[in-house]
Design a protein around this motif. Structure first.
Motif, PDB file in Angstrom:
ATOM      1  N   VAL A 208     -20.636  -6.144  -9.152  1.00 32.80           N
ATOM      2  CA  VAL A 208     -20.476  -5.084 -10.125  1.00 32.80           C
ATOM      3  C   VAL A 208     -20.441  -3.556  -9.172  1.00 32.80           C
ATOM      4  N   VAL A 209     -21.411  -3.557  -8.102  1.00 31.76           N
ATOM      5  CA  VAL A 209     -21.574  -2.322  -7.464  1.00 31.76           C
ATOM      6  C   VAL A 209     -20.335  -2.134  -6.285  1.00 31.76           C
ATOM      7  N   THR A 210     -20.187  -3.296  -5.538  1.00 35.25           N
ATOM      8  CA  THR A 210     -19.074  -3.365  -4.610  1.00 35.25           C
ATOM      9  C   THR A 210     -17.779  -3.096  -4.935  1.00 35.25           C
ATOM     10  N   PRO A 211     -17.234  -3.456  -6.208  1.00 34.27           N
ATOM     11  CA  PRO A 211     -15.844  -3.073  -6.420  1.00 34.27           C
ATOM     12  C   PRO A 211     -15.818  -1.468  -7.074  1.00 34.27           C
ATOM     13  N   ALA A 212     -16.968  -1.127  -7.728  1.00 35.60           N
ATOM     14  CA  ALA A 212     -16.935  -0.018  -8.297  1.00 35.60           C
ATOM     15  C   ALA A 212     -17.196   1.332  -7.188  1.00 35.60           C
ATOM     16  N   LEU A 213     -17.785   0.818  -5.819  1.00 36.11           N
ATOM     17  CA  LEU A 213     -17.636   1.856  -4.713  1.00 36.11           C
ATOM     18  C   LEU A 213     -16.076   1.811  -4.245  1.00 36.11           C
ATOM     19  N   ARG A 214     -15.558   0.558  -4.101  1.00 36.01           N
ATOM     20  CA  ARG A 214     -14.066   0.390  -3.730  1.00 36.01           C
ATOM     21  C   ARG A 214     -13.257   1.516  -4.723  1.00 36.01           C
ATOM     22  N   ARG A 215     -13.396   1.200  -5.797  1.00 37.65           N
ATOM     23  CA  ARG A 215     -12.647   1.957  -6.928  1.00 37.65           C
ATOM     24  C   ARG A 215     -12.758   3.355  -7.142  1.00 37.65           C
ATOM     25  N   GLY A 216     -14.001   3.765  -7.076  1.00 32.47           N
ATOM     26  CA  GLY A 216     -14.535   4.897  -7.473  1.00 32.47           C
ATOM     27  C   GLY A 216     -14.320   6.210  -6.485  1.00 32.47           C
ATOM     28  N   VAL A 217     -14.240   5.775  -5.220  1.00 35.61           N
ATOM     29  CA  VAL A 217     -14.255   6.654  -4.319  1.00 35.61           C
ATOM     30  C   VAL A 217     -13.004   6.591  -3.319  1.00 35.61           C
ATOM     31  N   MET A 218     -12.240   7.871  -3.189  1.00 34.46           N
ATOM     32  CA  MET A 218     -11.069   8.004  -2.402  1.00 34.46           C
ATOM     33  C   MET A 218     -11.378   8.349  -0.790  1.00 34.46           C
ATOM     34  N   CYS A 219     -10.692   7.599   0.137  1.00 33.94           N
ATOM     35  CA  CYS A 219     -10.979   7.941   1.463  1.00 33.94           C
ATOM     36  C   CYS A 219      -9.695   7.742   2.246  1.00 33.94           C
ATOM     37  N   PHE A 220      -9.309   8.601   3.056  1.00 27.71           N
ATOM     38  CA  PHE A 220      -8.603   8.260   4.319  1.00 27.71           C
ATOM     39  C   PHE A 220      -7.197   8.380   3.586  1.00 27.71           C
ATOM     40  N   GLY A 221      -7.208   9.317   2.464  1.00 26.60           N
ATOM     41  CA  GLY A 221      -5.787   9.344   1.838  1.00 26.60           C
ATOM     42  C   GLY A 221      -5.487   8.255   0.942  1.00 26.60           C
ATOM     43  N   ASP A 222      -6.213   7.382   0.542  1.00 27.48           N
ATOM     44  CA  ASP A 222      -6.063   6.167  -0.293  1.00 27.48           C
ATOM     45  C   ASP A 222      -6.879   6.340  -1.468  1.00 27.48           C
ATOM     46  N   ASP A 223      -6.638   5.656  -2.732  1.00 27.96           N
ATOM     47  CA  ASP A 223      -7.157   5.705  -3.890  1.00 27.96           C
ATOM     48  C   ASP A 223      -8.237   4.778  -3.870  1.00 27.96           C
ATOM     49  N   ALA A 224      -8.396   3.762  -2.948  1.00 24.55           N
ATOM     50  CA  ALA A 224      -9.431   2.971  -2.874  1.00 24.55           C
ATOM     51  C   ALA A 224     -10.091   2.784  -1.587  1.00 24.55           C
ATOM     52  N   CYS A 225     -11.257   2.779  -1.688  1.00 17.86           N
ATOM     53  CA  CYS A 225     -12.059   3.171  -0.373  1.00 17.86           C
ATOM     54  C   CYS A 225     -12.830   1.691   0.300  1.00 17.86           C
TER      55      CYS A 225
END
Length: 751
Positions: free
Chosen positions: A162-179
């Motif tokens: 639950v948490v790890t995919p949410a962190l990947r999708r919920g934060v934008m970093c390095f110019g990408d919509d997935a971190c």
């Protein structure tokens, strides 16, 4: 409560929780990272994913050998956790573009280290937790520990998914919509926390050191017995031994041979086990792909297929207390082997449900034509109905802005005739009927667009052949088609913008082929076209699982039409239809996996517990290997048929397992009294030892060691030289120590 300190149990369970949280979260986003960031083909990403899982469950054999023969379970857990931590750091760094590291090679090295680390500690954590209990008096507490342990494993896995995919999708970093850097960095922090917790608990652990190299003796003894059995001559050697391992008793002793017989009887029962794991681990591959074909909007929230994997650990957490061995069991108590059989049958039922669901999905989804077949997709961009005649297939009426699919067809040349009314939604058509001959391509759909040119004549436009298959992730796919004459000075561009304001721009060629230009597949659209005299805009909503074609038509220097077609419609079956199979496989996991882990620990000899648990995990690796081989062989044309075959094979395997289990003689657990612990049971030298039967009133066998020079060791040596038949099967030993005159009794069972 076990004899050991409760702090030791807490530290072991907390360590496993952090490790599972880290691993399951990392594994959930791994396949997307391989495909989206490392740009691997979906088939290659699937193979890499299952090879990684296979390595994770192969490395326990190395950890078991090191733990049982060389450095003990505590140090194996510590050292391999450090390797695990280094692997997660490398994987995290590979996802950080500013570091300029080679992402593919760094990721693969990181995955190898992660597989080595998590695999090495797998057989040791559960066994190390079992070491904190004294058997057989703590047998009930041990069963509760394994249930709690597995509950924590699933809680960590659930939170990680639950948490790890949410962190990947919920934060934008390095110019990408997935971190992905954050998605991999958070598990690295959890591994570090697990190492700290585990080391902090050392003062309270019962740490058993390996007595001798069991593995080498195991292999040498088996090889020696096998050679003697092969070279056996009845005329020279006399009657054969009852068991082939008995041929090595003369060299390796009865104790080792007896333990090996037990281990081989357990390994024999493990033969059908990989079939179960080959089905169970398809939750992360085949079932995820199946979930991408379902409509997953719930209360206005769209769930992605990889998020559905959390259903399994969530259901396990809810059902463990009510299953046999839990706090409030609903089902009757069964033996471990019978629970494993029941779990296998439940898993087969889950795949039977998956097969039924797959049939419904295939019936509601546009299927890609076979190797010698083709299909025709007719897209009407006019505001009025069009009649289309395909040679040999009859007449098709397509409504305004509608779509028609003719499939499957043999690969031939087809004559297509289109007819529209003279007055087409207020526009007078100068040419109402046209005919073309279409050459088809095997295994592809032939998209044909029916429209009008700038002279108000009915026209055909042809897109490139394609499979029009749905995305494996479940996201919608969009192809933009521009019809018109742009000319050298118009510079027409189409910007497709997502709800996160990320924009993908498609530039239309100055000289499009046959007055048509098309983009690659992209997602969610909000389109605008501008440049010179052409202008216009539009927006729409794409549903999960759909394959869309957005047709934009230019007429007389302006954007005249924008029609959204769905040749492959979005998912129609609701997500709720996949719940029964997840419910069944979660029940199967509790009955099969928990019972198998407990069986491996309680039935194995004390010196071979870790290596027996490693063999249990090795069966998981073999199960993943079966999935890889079946996927690469491409035996099945239908996924539903594949599910049914898996269900049938597992049912047959479980029936064989039940037959094998009837011949297994369960053994009583050995008493837990090791002299190699870091906390010895006896301190100092004993002054008096007496032994007598606990069940009879016979005269005790005693030996007095009154002098200070005598020791408990000399007493025991004297007793060993006595006639062994005089020893009772159940004895009471009275021990007196120099520090007290109290005589404390303990009981020993004959080995």
């Amino acid at each position: 409560m076990p004899h050991g300190h409760p702090t030791s149990i807490f530290c072991i369970i907390a360590t496993e929780f952090c490790e599972r949280f880290s691993f399951c979260g990392l594994r959930t986003i791994l396949s997307l990272y391989l495909r989206n960031i490392l740009c691997l083909h979906e088939n290659a990403a699937t193979v890499v994913y299952h090879i990684f899982i296979m390595m994770c469950y192969s490395m326990p054999l190395m950890g078991a050998i090191l733990a049982d023969n060389y450095i003990g379970r505590y140090r194996v857990i510590l050292y391999f956790s450090i390797i695990y931590f280094v692997g997660t750091l490398l994987l995290c760094c590979s996802a950080i573009p500013p570091l300029m590291l080679p992402p593919t090679s760094m990721s693969m090295i990181g995955l190898v280290l992660i597989a080595t680390g998590t695999g090495g500690i797998k057989p040791c954590v559960a066994a190390f937790g079992g070491d904190q209990f004294r058997l057989p008096e703590d047998n009930n507490q041990l069963q509760k520990f394994f249930s709690t342990f597995y509950c924590i494993v699933n809680l960590g896995g659930f939170m990680g998914m639950v948490v790890t995919p949410a962190l990947r999708r919920g934060v934008m970093c390095f110019g990408d919509d997935a971190c992905y850097a954050l998605g991999f960095g958070f598990p690295a922090v959890l591994v570090l926390i697990s190492i700290v917790i585990f080391v902090m608990g050392k003062p309270w652990y019962r740490i058993k050191q390996p007595r001798h190299n069991v593995t080498l003796k195991f292999v040498a003894c088996a090889w020696y017995a096998l050679k003697k059995r092969i070279n056996y001559d009845r005329n020279i050697d006399g009657p054969p031994n009852e068991h082939w391992l008995d041929y090595s008793i003369d060299k390796y002793g009865e104790k080792l041979v007896t333990d090996m017989k037990i281990v081989f009887s357990i390994l024999y029962l493990y033969l059908p086990v990989p079939i179960f794991w080959s089905l169970f681990d398809q939750q992360g591959s085949r079932w995820t792909f199946q979930a991408s074909r379902l409509r997953s909007e719930i209360f206005g929230i769209t769930l992605m297929p990889d998020q559905l994997q959390v259903m399994n650990p969530a259901m396990v957490l809810l059902m463990i207390p009510v299953c046999p061995g839990g706090a409030w069991p609903v089902l009757p108590e069964l033996s471990s082997l019978h629970k494993m059989f029941a779990g296998g049958i439940l898993a087969a039922m889950a795949f039977f449900c998956a097969g039924i669901l797959q049939i419904s999905i295939e019936r509601s989804t546009l299927q890609v034509p076979g190797h010698h077949q083709t299909g025709i997709i007719l897209l009407n961009t006019l505001a009025c109905s069009v009649e289309l005649a395909v040679s040999g297939e009859g007449l098709v009426r397509v409504g305004p802005g509608g779509t028609a699919v003719v499939t499957p067809l043999p690969r031939l040349i087809y004559a297509i005739v289109a007819t529209c009314p003279k007055n087409c939604a207020g526009r007078i058509m100068k040419q109402r009927c046209i005919k073309i001959n279409l050459r088809t391509v095997s295994g592809m759909f032939m998209p044909v667009i029916v429209g009008q040119n700038s002279d108000d004549q009915l026209s055909f436009y042809f897109m490139d052949p394609g499979p029009f298959a749905k995305s494996l992730t479940g996201k919608p796919k969009l192809k933009v088609v521009y019809i018109g004459d742009t000319g050298p000075n118009k510079n027409v561009s189409i910007a497709v913008e997502t709800d996160k304001r990320l924009c993908d721009v498609y530039f239309v060629s100055d000289a499009p082929v046959d007055h048509i230009g098309e983009s690659a597949y992209i997602f969610r659209w909000r389109a605008t076209s501008a440049g010179g005299e052409v202008s216009g805009s539009g927006e729409g909503y794409l549903r999960v699982g759909g394959v869309y074609v957005l047709c934009l038509r230019e007429r007389l220097g302006r954007l005249d039409m924008a029609v959204l077609h769905a040749p492959n419609p979005p998912n129609e079956l609701n997500l709720a239809w996949i719940v029964p199979q997840y419910l069944l496989v979660s029940m199967a996991e509790i009955m099969f996996a928990v019972s198998g882990l407990e069986f491996s620990f309680t039935q194995a000899p004390k010196s071979m517990k870790t290596i027996t648990i490693a063999a249990w995990y090795m069966s998981v690796a073999i199960g993943n290997l079966i999935v890889i081989l079946v996927a690469q062989a491409k035996i099945f044309q239908s996924r539903a048929m594949e599910f049914f075959v898996y269900a049938g094979i597992l049912t047959a395997a479980m029936l064989i397992f039940l037959r094998m289990a009837h011949g297994y003689c369960a053994r009583t657990m050995e008493g837990d009294g090791s002299s190699t612990e870091s906390h010895p049971l006896l301190h100092g030298h004993s002054r008096m030892i007496s032994v007598h039967s606990a069940t009879t009133s016979t005269q005790p066998y005693s030996h007095s060691c009154a002098s200070r020079e005598s020791s408990a060791t000399s007493c025991l040596v004297h007793m060993e030289r006595a006639r062994t038949s005089a020893w009772p099967t159940y004895t009471v030993v009275h021990v007196g120590t120099p520090s007290t005159n109290d005589r404390k009794a303990t009981t020993l069972a004959k080995d």
